[in-house]
Scaffold this motif. Sequence first.
Motif, mmCIF file in Angstrom:
data_model
loop_
_atom_site.group_PDB
_atom_site.id
_atom_site.type_symbol
_atom_site.label_atom_id
_atom_site.label_comp_id
_atom_site.label_asym_id
_atom_site.label_seq_id
_atom_site.Cartn_x
_atom_site.Cartn_y
_atom_site.Cartn_z
ATOM 1 N N THR A 181 24.843 58.305 46.480
ATOM 2 C CA THR A 181 23.406 58.206 46.725
ATOM 3 C C THR A 181 23.045 56.737 46.879
ATOM 4 N N PRO A 182 21.886 56.443 47.448
ATOM 5 C CA PRO A 182 21.472 55.036 47.542
ATOM 6 C C PRO A 182 21.422 54.346 46.179
ATOM 7 N N ALA A 183 21.016 55.073 45.141
ATOM 8 C CA ALA A 183 20.971 54.482 43.798
ATOM 9 C C ALA A 183 22.381 54.120 43.326
ATOM 10 N N ARG A 184 23.342 54.989 43.601
ATOM 11 C CA ARG A 184 24.728 54.715 43.195
ATOM 12 C C ARG A 184 25.274 53.506 43.952
ATOM 13 N N LEU A 185 24.954 53.404 45.246
ATOM 14 C CA LEU A 185 25.407 52.259 46.033
ATOM 15 C C LEU A 185 24.847 50.957 45.478
ATOM 16 N N ARG A 186 23.575 50.972 45.042
ATOM 17 C CA ARG A 186 22.979 49.777 44.433
ATOM 18 C C ARG A 186 23.679 49.431 43.125
ATOM 19 N N GLU A 187 23.980 50.458 42.324
ATOM 20 C CA GLU A 187 24.661 50.219 41.055
ATOM 21 C C GLU A 187 26.043 49.615 41.276
ATOM 22 N N VAL A 188 26.782 50.166 42.242
ATOM 23 C CA VAL A 188 28.122 49.657 42.539
ATOM 24 C C VAL A 188 28.030 48.214 43.029
ATOM 25 N N HIS A 189 27.080 47.943 43.917
ATOM 26 C CA HIS A 189 26.912 46.584 44.436
ATOM 27 C C HIS A 189 26.602 45.609 43.298
ATOM 28 N N GLY A 190 25.703 45.990 42.418
ATOM 29 C CA GLY A 190 25.356 45.132 41.282
ATOM 30 C C GLY A 190 26.523 44.922 40.338
ATOM 31 N N ALA A 191 27.294 45.982 40.084
ATOM 32 C CA ALA A 191 28.460 45.856 39.200
ATOM 33 C C ALA A 191 29.521 44.953 39.824
ATOM 34 N N TRP A 192 29.730 45.094 41.130
ATOM 35 C CA TRP A 192 30.722 44.249 41.790
ATOM 36 C C TRP A 192 30.288 42.784 41.774
ATOM 37 N N GLN A 193 29.009 42.520 42.025
ATOM 38 C CA GLN A 193 28.517 41.146 41.975
ATOM 39 C C GLN A 193 28.661 40.583 40.562
ATOM 40 N N GLY A 194 28.424 41.416 39.552
ATOM 41 C CA GLY A 194 28.604 40.981 38.171
ATOM 42 C C GLY A 194 30.058 40.658 37.855
ATOM 43 N N LEU A 195 30.976 41.470 38.395
ATOM 44 C CA LEU A 195 32.393 41.212 38.172
ATOM 45 C C LEU A 195 32.822 39.907 38.846
ATOM 46 N N LEU A 196 32.314 39.653 40.046
ATOM 47 C CA LEU A 196 32.627 38.387 40.718
ATOM 48 C C LEU A 196 32.082 37.200 39.929
ATOM 49 N N GLU A 197 30.905 37.357 39.353
ATOM 50 C CA GLU A 197 30.333 36.285 38.537
ATOM 51 C C GLU A 197 31.156 36.087 37.260
ATOM 52 N N LEU A 198 31.639 37.174 36.676
ATOM 53 C CA LEU A 198 32.513 37.075 35.502
ATOM 54 C C LEU A 198 33.792 36.324 35.843
ATOM 55 N N ARG A 199 34.350 36.618 37.021
ATOM 56 C CA ARG A 199 35.530 35.874 37.470
ATOM 57 C C ARG A 199 35.211 34.386 37.593
ATOM 58 N N ARG A 200 34.070 34.074 38.217
ATOM 59 C CA ARG A 200 33.697 32.676 38.440
ATOM 60 C C ARG A 200 33.546 31.934 37.119
ATOM 61 N N MET A 201 32.956 32.594 36.133
ATOM 62 C CA MET A 201 32.688 31.928 34.857
ATOM 63 C C MET A 201 33.927 31.795 33.987
ATOM 64 N N THR A 202 34.893 32.701 34.109
ATOM 65 C CA THR A 202 36.024 32.693 33.185
ATOM 66 C C THR A 202 37.309 32.114 33.762
ATOM 67 N N ASN A 203 37.478 32.123 35.080
ATOM 68 C CA ASN A 203 38.698 31.571 35.672
ATOM 69 C C ASN A 203 38.596 30.050 35.785
ATOM 70 N N PRO A 204 39.710 29.357 35.629
ATOM 71 C CA PRO A 204 39.698 27.898 35.783
ATOM 72 C C PRO A 204 39.275 27.504 37.196
ATOM 73 N N GLY A 205 38.400 26.535 37.276
ATOM 74 C CA GLY A 205 37.932 26.068 38.574
ATOM 75 C C GLY A 205 36.931 26.996 39.243
ATOM 76 N N GLY A 206 36.489 28.030 38.561
ATOM 77 C CA GLY A 206 35.511 28.947 39.139
ATOM 78 C C GLY A 206 36.065 29.834 40.233
ATOM 79 N N ALA A 207 37.359 30.106 40.225
ATOM 80 C CA ALA A 207 37.990 30.926 41.261
ATOM 81 C C ALA A 207 37.499 32.371 41.163
#
Length: 142
Positions: free
Chosen positions: A91-117
Amino acid sequence: MTRPPTTAQRRVINAADPLTGRLRGTDAQLAALVKRGLAFRHPRPPHEHFLTPAGHRVRETPAEEPVEAPAPAESGVFAARVGGEESAESTPARLREVHGAWQGLLELRRMTNPGGARDRPCAWERAHLVRAAALALEAAGH
């Protein structure tokens, strides 16, 4: 129950970006949507307007149905589909949730990996391999 939006307001809501909910319209239309609680104005410049969860619900319901108060979520936490779920419809709501979760995971990677990778998995992904892989696959559209 809320009063249904006008035809012009519904056009603005339906034209919103499907993932982010960014709105485009006249200042009067956007102000009316904010007043009704269907949109909000972002506090930082350039002060764009976005749909609220109530605005997304209006967008997903047919025009003739009234919008009811939101039902509380079962757990309130996003969960990637790892298999065995009863309803696997996107559903459109599920697509928004997935998009938000993926963006959050990318931000988690940026904050925790050396050099912001952002191209390497983070510690959470290594510890939750099945959920991380399910989120990556669902974010990619599979």
